[in-house]
Scaffold this motif. Structure first.
Motif, PDB file in Angstrom:
ATOM      1  N   GLY A  53      44.168  38.844  26.023  1.00 48.13           N
ATOM      2  CA  GLY A  53      43.263  39.150  26.839  1.00 48.13           C
ATOM      3  C   GLY A  53      41.886  39.662  26.442  1.00 48.13           C
ATOM      4  N   GLU A  98      39.348  38.120  24.977  1.00 50.68           N
ATOM      5  CA  GLU A  98      38.077  37.406  24.920  1.00 50.68           C
ATOM      6  C   GLU A  98      36.791  37.890  25.578  1.00 50.68           C
ATOM      7  OE1 GLU A  98      40.232  35.734  28.448  1.00 50.68           O
ATOM      8  OE2 GLU A  98      40.955  36.111  26.341  1.00 50.68           O
ATOM      9  N   LEU A  99      36.869  38.723  26.765  1.00 49.21           N
ATOM     10  CA  LEU A  99      35.925  39.379  27.595  1.00 49.21           C
ATOM     11  C   LEU A  99      35.485  40.387  26.467  1.00 49.21           C
ATOM     12  CD1 LEU A  99      36.646  39.045  31.111  1.00 49.21           C
ATOM     13  CD2 LEU A  99      34.724  38.045  29.951  1.00 49.21           C
ATOM     14  N   PRO A 100      36.193  41.470  26.004  1.00 49.13           N
ATOM     15  CA  PRO A 100      35.670  42.476  25.429  1.00 49.13           C
ATOM     16  C   PRO A 100      34.998  42.287  24.015  1.00 49.13           C
ATOM     17  CG  PRO A 100      37.957  43.010  26.135  1.00 49.13           C
ATOM     18  CD  PRO A 100      37.545  41.998  26.515  1.00 49.13           C
ATOM     19  N   PHE A 109      33.863  39.053  23.113  1.00 47.99           N
ATOM     20  CA  PHE A 109      32.475  37.848  23.365  1.00 47.99           C
ATOM     21  C   PHE A 109      32.022  38.191  24.704  1.00 47.99           C
ATOM     22  CE2 PHE A 109      36.310  35.785  21.084  1.00 47.99           C
ATOM     23  CZ  PHE A 109      35.569  35.703  19.579  1.00 47.99           C
ATOM     24  N   GLY A 110      32.386  38.930  25.604  1.00 46.74           N
ATOM     25  CA  GLY A 110      31.613  39.174  26.908  1.00 46.74           C
ATOM     26  C   GLY A 110      30.765  40.394  26.943  1.00 46.74           C
ATOM     27  N   SER A 111      31.058  40.989  27.788  1.00 48.93           N
ATOM     28  CA  SER A 111      30.338  42.388  28.007  1.00 48.93           C
ATOM     29  C   SER A 111      30.454  43.455  27.126  1.00 48.93           C
ATOM     30  CB  SER A 111      30.715  42.952  29.633  1.00 48.93           C
ATOM     31  OG  SER A 111      32.108  43.381  29.500  1.00 48.93           O
ATOM     32  N   GLY A 112      31.528  43.607  26.559  1.00 45.93           N
ATOM     33  CA  GLY A 112      31.937  44.706  25.549  1.00 45.93           C
ATOM     34  C   GLY A 112      32.208  46.060  26.265  1.00 45.93           C
ATOM     35  N   THR A 113      32.379  46.009  27.419  1.00 44.21           N
ATOM     36  CA  THR A 113      32.612  47.246  28.254  1.00 44.21           C
ATOM     37  C   THR A 113      34.215  47.508  28.425  1.00 44.21           C
ATOM     38  OG1 THR A 113      32.571  46.392  30.232  1.00 44.21           O
ATOM     39  CG2 THR A 113      30.228  47.149  29.360  1.00 44.21           C
ATOM     40  N   LEU A 114      34.848  46.617  28.174  1.00 44.77           N
ATOM     41  CA  LEU A 114      36.235  46.809  28.372  1.00 44.77           C
ATOM     42  C   LEU A 114      37.042  47.235  27.091  1.00 44.77           C
ATOM     43  CD1 LEU A 114      37.049  43.576  30.390  1.00 44.77           C
ATOM     44  CD2 LEU A 114      36.784  45.824  31.423  1.00 44.77           C
TER      45      LEU A 114
END
Length: 94
Positions: free
Chosen positions: A29, A31-33, A35-40
């Motif tokens: 899981g 992909e968001l940290p 390639f996405g927002s980078g806040t997670l």
């Protein structure tokens, strides 16, 4: 025969490292940290199922790359076959 075997193993290890790396990112899981927002926060990749395959493939790739470079240097310096001229280093045989 050794050259062909190493070449096939190099390609297989590259594709295994890429595929297992992508699978590890998706399963964990991350992909968001990444390639996405980078806040997670990033998850612990070592607990993801594909990580052991990825690290093994990366280790095999590293060893094969070192051996491949060593073989090229052996052919160039010891056997005097001027194999590095194929990639533009040195002069080709006339």
């Amino acid at each position: 025969m050794a050259e062909r075997t190493v070449r096939v193993l190099l390609y297989l290890s590259v594709f295994a490292a890429i595929g297992s790396g992508i699978a590890t990112i998706l399963i964990a899981g991350a992909e968001l940290p990444l390639f996405g927002s980078g806040t997670l926060a990033l998850p612990d990749f070592e607990t993801a199922p594909g990580f052991s395959i990825h690290s093994t493939a990366a280790g095999i790739l590293l060893l094969l790359s070192i051996g491949h470079g060593g073989a090229a240097l052996w052919h160039q310096l010891i056997a005097k076959q001027r194999v590095l001229a194929r990639i533009g280093i040195g002069r080709p045989r006339r």
